[in-house]
Design a protein around this motif. Structure first.
Motif, PDB file in Angstrom:
ATOM      1  N   ARG A  80       1.431  -1.308  -0.197  1.00  0.00           N
ATOM      2  CA  ARG A  80      -0.097   0.135   0.229  1.00  0.00           C
ATOM      3  C   ARG A  80       0.702   1.496  -0.307  1.00  0.00           C
ATOM      4  NH1 ARG A  80      -5.602  -1.177   3.800  1.00  0.00           N
ATOM      5  NH2 ARG A  80      -6.252  -2.330   1.930  1.00  0.00           N
ATOM      6  N   ALA A  81       2.053   1.063   0.134  1.00  0.00           N
ATOM      7  CA  ALA A  81       2.692   2.072   0.304  1.00  0.00           C
ATOM      8  C   ALA A  81       3.687   2.261  -1.470  1.00  0.00           C
ATOM      9  CB  ALA A  81       4.624   2.179   0.977  1.00  0.00           C
ATOM     10  N   LEU A  82       3.153   1.922  -1.983  1.00  0.00           N
ATOM     11  CA  LEU A  82       3.417   1.432  -3.229  1.00  0.00           C
ATOM     12  C   LEU A  82       2.810   2.560  -4.420  1.00  0.00           C
ATOM     13  CD1 LEU A  82       4.541  -1.951  -3.959  1.00  0.00           C
ATOM     14  CD2 LEU A  82       6.630  -0.311  -3.503  1.00  0.00           C
ATOM     15  N   PRO A  83       3.664   2.945  -5.758  1.00  0.00           N
ATOM     16  CA  PRO A  83       2.865   3.621  -6.669  1.00  0.00           C
ATOM     17  C   PRO A  83       2.603   2.516  -7.197  1.00  0.00           C
ATOM     18  CG  PRO A  83       5.342   3.971  -7.511  1.00  0.00           C
ATOM     19  CD  PRO A  83       5.374   2.761  -6.197  1.00  0.00           C
ATOM     20  N   ARG A  84       1.456   2.825  -8.263  1.00  0.00           N
ATOM     21  CA  ARG A  84       0.982   2.237  -9.128  1.00  0.00           C
ATOM     22  C   ARG A  84       1.357   1.345  -9.947  1.00  0.00           C
ATOM     23  NH1 ARG A  84      -5.133   3.792  -9.120  1.00  0.00           N
ATOM     24  NH2 ARG A  84      -5.234   2.811 -10.916  1.00  0.00           N
ATOM     25  N   ASP A  85       2.903   1.998 -10.043  1.00  0.00           N
ATOM     26  CA  ASP A  85       3.665   0.611 -11.364  1.00  0.00           C
ATOM     27  C   ASP A  85       4.644   0.020 -10.418  1.00  0.00           C
ATOM     28  OD1 ASP A  85       4.455   3.683 -10.270  1.00  0.00           O
ATOM     29  OD2 ASP A  85       5.755   3.317 -12.629  1.00  0.00           O
ATOM     30  N   GLY A  86       4.930   1.063  -9.097  1.00  0.00           N
ATOM     31  CA  GLY A  86       5.272  -0.328  -8.605  1.00  0.00           C
ATOM     32  C   GLY A  86       5.192  -2.049  -8.614  1.00  0.00           C
ATOM     33  N   LYS A  87       6.860  -2.033  -7.799  1.00  0.00           N
ATOM     34  CA  LYS A  87       6.128  -3.999  -7.281  1.00  0.00           C
ATOM     35  C   LYS A  87       6.304  -4.591  -6.198  1.00  0.00           C
ATOM     36  CE  LYS A  87       7.016  -8.341 -10.013  1.00  0.00           C
ATOM     37  NZ  LYS A  87       6.079  -8.783 -10.834  1.00  0.00           N
ATOM     38  N   LEU A  88       6.306  -5.885  -5.568  1.00  0.00           N
ATOM     39  CA  LEU A  88       6.359  -6.397  -5.032  1.00  0.00           C
ATOM     40  C   LEU A  88       6.700  -7.966  -4.818  1.00  0.00           C
ATOM     41  CD1 LEU A  88       5.389  -5.780  -1.149  1.00  0.00           C
ATOM     42  CD2 LEU A  88       5.463  -8.067  -2.208  1.00  0.00           C
ATOM     43  N   VAL A  89       7.786  -8.064  -4.751  1.00  0.00           N
ATOM     44  CA  VAL A  89       7.647  -9.702  -4.418  1.00  0.00           C
ATOM     45  C   VAL A  89       8.069 -10.263  -3.456  1.00  0.00           C
ATOM     46  CG1 VAL A  89       9.016 -11.554  -6.185  1.00  0.00           C
ATOM     47  CG2 VAL A  89       9.321  -9.396  -7.120  1.00  0.00           C
ATOM     48  N   THR A  90       7.169 -11.267  -3.047  1.00  0.00           N
ATOM     49  CA  THR A  90       7.438 -11.885  -1.779  1.00  0.00           C
ATOM     50  C   THR A  90       7.295 -13.577  -1.895  1.00  0.00           C
ATOM     51  OG1 THR A  90       6.323 -12.381   0.511  1.00  0.00           O
ATOM     52  CG2 THR A  90       4.446 -12.047  -1.495  1.00  0.00           C
ATOM     53  N   LEU A  91       8.742 -13.789  -0.987  1.00  0.00           N
ATOM     54  CA  LEU A  91       8.916 -15.347  -0.837  1.00  0.00           C
ATOM     55  C   LEU A  91       7.850 -16.147   0.475  1.00  0.00           C
ATOM     56  CD1 LEU A  91      12.500 -14.484  -1.592  1.00  0.00           C
ATOM     57  CD2 LEU A  91      10.573 -14.743  -3.226  1.00  0.00           C
ATOM     58  N   GLU A  92       7.581 -17.478  -0.301  1.00  0.00           N
ATOM     59  CA  GLU A  92       7.099 -17.985   0.659  1.00  0.00           C
ATOM     60  C   GLU A  92       6.798 -19.457   0.268  1.00  0.00           C
ATOM     61  OE1 GLU A  92       5.230 -17.191   4.283  1.00  0.00           O
ATOM     62  OE2 GLU A  92       5.711 -20.468   3.730  1.00  0.00           O
ATOM     63  N   ILE A  93       7.364 -20.435   1.375  1.00  0.00           N
ATOM     64  CA  ILE A  93       7.356 -21.511   1.162  1.00  0.00           C
ATOM     65  C   ILE A  93       6.545 -22.499   1.531  1.00  0.00           C
ATOM     66  CG2 ILE A  93       8.628 -22.651   3.594  1.00  0.00           C
ATOM     67  CD1 ILE A  93      10.771 -23.779   1.887  1.00  0.00           C
ATOM     68  N   ASN A  94       5.712 -22.451   2.343  1.00  0.00           N
ATOM     69  CA  ASN A  94       4.492 -23.556   2.285  1.00  0.00           C
ATOM     70  C   ASN A  94       3.318 -22.950   1.195  1.00  0.00           C
ATOM     71  OD1 ASN A  94       2.813 -23.760   3.583  1.00  0.00           O
ATOM     72  ND2 ASN A  94       2.925 -24.706   5.355  1.00  0.00           N
ATOM     73  N   PRO A  95       2.675 -23.313   0.219  1.00  0.00           N
ATOM     74  CA  PRO A  95       1.568 -23.554  -0.803  1.00  0.00           C
ATOM     75  C   PRO A  95       0.308 -22.960  -0.103  1.00  0.00           C
ATOM     76  CG  PRO A  95       2.462 -25.713  -0.684  1.00  0.00           C
ATOM     77  CD  PRO A  95       3.854 -25.173   0.698  1.00  0.00           C
ATOM     78  N   ASP A  96      -0.002 -23.448   0.781  1.00  0.00           N
ATOM     79  CA  ASP A  96      -0.819 -23.371   1.653  1.00  0.00           C
ATOM     80  C   ASP A  96      -0.719 -22.064   2.694  1.00  0.00           C
ATOM     81  OD1 ASP A  96      -2.072 -26.265   1.366  1.00  0.00           O
ATOM     82  OD2 ASP A  96      -0.766 -26.308   3.638  1.00  0.00           O
ATOM     83  N   HIS A  97       0.271 -20.925   2.362  1.00  0.00           N
ATOM     84  CA  HIS A  97       0.394 -19.785   3.292  1.00  0.00           C
ATOM     85  C   HIS A  97       0.350 -18.703   1.963  1.00  0.00           C
ATOM     86  CE1 HIS A  97       2.907 -21.402   7.568  1.00  0.00           C
ATOM     87  NE2 HIS A  97       1.723 -21.756   6.913  1.00  0.00           N
ATOM     88  N   ALA A  98       1.015 -19.710   1.023  1.00  0.00           N
ATOM     89  CA  ALA A  98       0.131 -18.452  -0.457  1.00  0.00           C
ATOM     90  C   ALA A  98      -0.375 -18.538  -0.710  1.00  0.00           C
ATOM     91  CB  ALA A  98       1.769 -19.239  -1.176  1.00  0.00           C
ATOM     92  N   ALA A  99      -1.509 -19.225  -0.386  1.00  0.00           N
ATOM     93  CA  ALA A  99      -2.810 -19.354  -1.333  1.00  0.00           C
ATOM     94  C   ALA A  99      -3.499 -18.332  -0.755  1.00  0.00           C
ATOM     95  CB  ALA A  99      -3.441 -21.185  -1.227  1.00  0.00           C
ATOM     96  N   VAL A 100      -3.292 -18.246   1.031  1.00  0.00           N
ATOM     97  CA  VAL A 100      -4.420 -17.405   1.943  1.00  0.00           C
ATOM     98  C   VAL A 100      -3.823 -16.149   1.043  1.00  0.00           C
ATOM     99  CG1 VAL A 100      -4.634 -17.342   4.011  1.00  0.00           C
ATOM    100  CG2 VAL A 100      -4.773 -19.641   3.914  1.00  0.00           C
TER     101      VAL A 100
END
Ligand code: SAH
Ligand code: DHB
Ligand code: MG
Length: 232
Positions: A80-100
């Motif tokens: 929510r701090a990013l401009p509209r053309d910003g980008k956030l890459v987030t890394l998660e090992i647990n597919p269940d967490h990633a789905a939530v």
């Protein structure tokens, strides 16, 4: 370590939250859904989320890397701090967490700027380094604590001078300042703190964060990219 006056600190935290973190349906539902899916309640606090958000804004951050997504609570604060053309890459090992997280990010309306990558963070970071990805403006480390030093090493390869590197859980109620912490998480965070304190490429501090116990957020800025351990 001495006990802190927990009721007082909690009252102060609640007052700060009331003043500066207005109720938000997306954040509230994020935590309800994470709980319903039996994710652990180890997301950053609302006040800490606001701090992450402000740090991203203050630095004019356009590209964020997060290591450890869980249900996407801290992700939402940062995105929510990013401009509209910003980008956030987030890394998660647990597919269940990633789905939530994906569902929560969509509801928060930030899914357009966020990419959730599922896999082991070290491997995903290595892949990004090999692909010579554009450096990030801000990196938030919050996955498995015993590998924080490794995430710092890899994160630096995805940094530029001026990149802000943050890490959660770096005080662990003071256990990180024991000579030989029993808890592997405290041991990992202790090694990380020593690394950021002594690395000439970084200028750093720890900020205490209050929850039921005292924990902390580390704050570093990259001031040089010359690796002191690299061969000449
Ligand atoms: N940043 C989140 C909390 C993250 S909790 C928030 O504040 O809202 C830590 C997360 O890191 C967990 O979801 C866990 O599954 C993930 N994790 C643990 N080891 C990992 C690894 N090796 N690679 C990627 N993610 C990992
Ligand atoms: C815990 C808290 C965290 O913020 C985290 O990322 C991992 C573990 C904990 O309190 O156990
Ligand atoms: Mg954490």
């Amino acid at each position: 370590m001495e006990p802190i006056d927990a009721p007082l600190v909690q009252r102060i935290e609640a007052c700060i939250e009331q003043l500066f973190v207005p109720p938000d349906e997306a954040f509230a539902q994020n935590l309800v859904d994470a709980d319903a899916a039996h994710l652990p309640s180890i997301n950053v606090t609302p006040n800490q989320g606001k701090l992450l958000h402000l740090l991203a804004k203050i630095t004019g951050t356009r590209r964020i890397l997060e290591i450890g997504t869980l249900g996407g609570y801290s992700t939402t604060w940062l995105a929510r701090a990013l401009p509209r053309d910003g980008k956030l890459v987030t890394l998660e090992i647990n597919p269940d967490h990633a789905a939530v997280a994906r569902k929560n990010l969509e509801r928060s309306g930030v899914h357009g700027v966020v990419e959730v990558q599922v896999g082991d963070a070290s491997e995903l970071l290595q892949r990004m380094i090999e692909r010579r990805l554009q450096p990030f403006d801000l990196i938030f480390i919050d996955a498995d604590k015993p590998r924080y030093v490794d995430y710092l090493r890899l994160g630096l390869k995805l940094s530029r001078i001026g990149t802000v590197i943050l890490a959660d859980n770096v005080i662990r109620h003071g256990r990180v300042f024991e000579d030989h912490p029993e808890d592997p998480n405290a041991r990992g965070a202790k090694a990380f703190n020593l690394a950021i304190a002594s690395d000439p490429r970084l200028d750093s501090i720890l900020i205490p964060v209050f929850r039921e116990k005292v924990d902390g957020l580390s704050l570093s800025v990259v001031q040089s990219l010359n690796d002191p351990s690299a061969p000449m």
